[in-house]
Enzyme design. Structure first.
Site, PDB file in Angstrom:
ATOM      1  N   SER A   1      23.689  -7.836  72.586  1.00 32.49           N
ATOM      2  CA  SER A   1      24.859  -7.983  73.077  1.00 32.49           C
ATOM      3  C   SER A   1      25.076  -7.811  74.282  1.00 32.49           C
ATOM      4  CB  SER A   1      25.285  -6.736  72.033  1.00 32.49           C
ATOM      5  OG  SER A   1      25.531  -7.233  70.243  1.00 32.49           O
TER       6      SER A   1
ATOM      7  N   LYS B   1      27.874 -10.466  75.675  1.00 37.80           N
ATOM      8  CA  LYS B   1      29.302 -10.681  74.607  1.00 37.80           C
ATOM      9  C   LYS B   1      29.789 -10.949  76.036  1.00 37.80           C
ATOM     10  CE  LYS B   1      28.162  -9.882  69.842  1.00 37.80           C
ATOM     11  NZ  LYS B   1      27.297  -8.922  69.951  1.00 37.80           N
TER      12      LYS B   1
ATOM     13  N   SER C   1      30.728  -4.441  68.388  1.00 38.82           N
ATOM     14  CA  SER C   1      29.884  -5.522  68.867  1.00 38.82           C
ATOM     15  C   SER C   1      29.738  -6.594  67.590  1.00 38.82           C
ATOM     16  CB  SER C   1      28.253  -4.754  68.715  1.00 38.82           C
ATOM     17  OG  SER C   1      28.275  -4.433  69.920  1.00 38.82           O
TER      18      SER C   1
ATOM     19  N   LYS D   1      29.946  -2.303  78.049  1.00 40.20           N
ATOM     20  CA  LYS D   1      29.197  -3.001  76.712  1.00 40.20           C
ATOM     21  C   LYS D   1      27.457  -2.787  76.223  1.00 40.20           C
ATOM     22  CE  LYS D   1      29.255  -5.981  73.511  1.00 40.20           C
ATOM     23  NZ  LYS D   1      28.619  -4.315  72.294  1.00 40.20           N
TER      24      LYS D   1
END
Length: 427
Positions: A71, A74, A129, A242
């Site tokens: 993730s 992103k 997420s 993140k």
């Protein structure tokens, strides 16, 4: 003769043990650098710590190894959306985004036809997420997911990424979707220049109110533990980051921290457990406590750039290399900053009348040019060592080849002697 061959083989092995070798691999661990500040081992298989101001590398562990990002992908999805859409734009969930929800990989669980603002989507994307939200934003911004992926790869290349290939907007496992710790650090460094991005990743809790299909509100908490005061990994200097995880990627983590006017970017990949938060915190402290940012100034005092070096280092310890109108600075093989190339002033002679007589030769003012940049002795010696190594290998191979030829001749001679002895016996 067999004893001779064995002895030569042992000699070759002995020589190879003492042959000069490169001290640094193609991706050197900064712990091996001469007098470089020591950093304790971490639990992840790839990591990098850089100075956001100049891109200086402070810590490196397999930073160019290509891995699945999960993730943390992103970060690029968020950045491209911020650059190509307004926060107030309305995004409607279509089958493109719902496909992730139907597959069970959703953290947001939207309804088909449900509408969100781009701002709401980005908070859900980065805090929760939302894989479904990622695909929906890709379609909204790019017109289609493949078109958005092309934008991701083009943006990554423009930033300077060399080991990245995106194939989706969310980071779920895909054999054609990979990146490196170093590339993710460059991407996060770029994203940090966007104030809205900083605001999003530093938000601890975000609330999405009622929408056109749901009356209840939804509350999302940030998964990046370093900014949560109640977490055991809380770090007061953290800006945000993140998290990511899949079975194939293991744990991935990107984050940034700011202290005394300095901003550091850290990436860890392929981590086995949640201790990656602790490792990132220790890496930030390592960077803030052991390094300093030093401006590079021109002859007129103008600041042309900066380098980040260990506290007891100076610019004199570095070597330089010119590229694209800039001067890059290195300590041994580690990039530590860059600066604009200072223009060398030129002297133009003033026009004069044509003399009637040939004047005596006059001296012209000398123009002092900046000395040509030189590379560190370590790099030059490394090349010399490589040449010596090649020569020794050739020598050893030559000796072995000679031994084989001599042994073959010895065998031929023995066979010939045996034939002669047999003939004498027959007679």
């Amino acid at each position: 003769m067999r004893k001779i061959i064995t002895a030569l083989a042992v000699f070759a092995v002995f020589i190879s043990c003492f042959m000069p070798r490169e001290v640094y691999a193609s991706d050197p661990l900064t712990g091996y650098m001469t007098n470089w500040p020591h950093m304790e081992d971490i639990g992840e298989d790839s990591a990098v710590l850089i100075d956001a101001e100049n891109g200086a590398i402070l810590y490196s562990l397999n930073r160019d190894t290509q891995r699945y990002p999960a993730s943390i992908t992103k970060v690029m999805t968020c950045l491209l959306t911020l650059e190509n859409a307004d926060l107030s734009d309305v995004v409607t969930m279509t089958e493109t985004g719902m496909a992730e929800a139907y597959s069970g990989s959703s953290n947001v669980n939207p309804d088909l036809g449900e509408q969100f603002t781009v701002e709401q989507c980005l908070y859900m994307l980065m805090l929760k997420s939302g894989n479904d939200i990622a695909s929906q934003l890709a379609e909204f911004v790019g017109g289609s997911v493949p078109a958005f992926v092309d934008m991701m790869n083009a943006r990554a290349a423009g930033i300077g990424c060399t080991g990245t290939h995106f194939h989706n907007a969310h980071g779920l496992p895909d054999e054609e979707h990979w990146t490196t710790a170093n590339d993710m650090a460059l991407i996060l460094r770029e994203a940090l220049q966007n104030s809205e991005f900083r605001k999003i990743i530093s938000t601890q809790v975000y609330k999405v109110g009622p929408t056109n299909t749901k009356e209840e509100s939804r509350v999302y908490e940030n998964h990046f533990k370093l900014i949560l005061p109640e977490s055991e990994w809380y770090y007061e200097n953290a800006i945000g980051g993140k998290t990511g995880y899949t079975d194939s990627a293991w744990r991935t983590l990107v984050g940034a921290a700011e202290k005394d006017g300095r901003t550091l970017v850290c990436v860890t990949m392929h981590g086995p457990d949640a201790n990656d938060f602790g490792d990132m915190k220790r890496l930030f402290e390592y960077g803030f406590n052991n390094f300093k940012n030093v401006p590079v100034t021109g002859s007129d005092g103008k600041v042309l750039g900066s380098v980040t070096i260990a506290n007891d280092f100076s610019i004199d310890d570095l070597w330089t290399e010119e590229a694209d109108g800039r001067v890059n600075y290195y300590y041994e093989k580690i990039f530590v900053g860059s600066a604009e190339k200072e223009a060398v002033p030129t002297v133009t002679a003033a026009p004069t009348e044509t003399p009637t007589e040939t004047p005596a030769a006059t001296e012209t003012p000398a123009v002092t040019e900046a000395p040509a940049p030189t590379k560190a002795p370590e790099k030059e010696s490394g090349v010399l060592m490589s040449l010596v190594r090649v020569l020794l290998v050739v020598l050893v191979l030559g000796v072995l080849l000679l031994a084989i030829v001599l042994y073959k001749r010895h065998l031929d001679s023995e066979r010939k002697k045996r034939r002669i002895r047999r003939k004498k016996k027959e007679h």
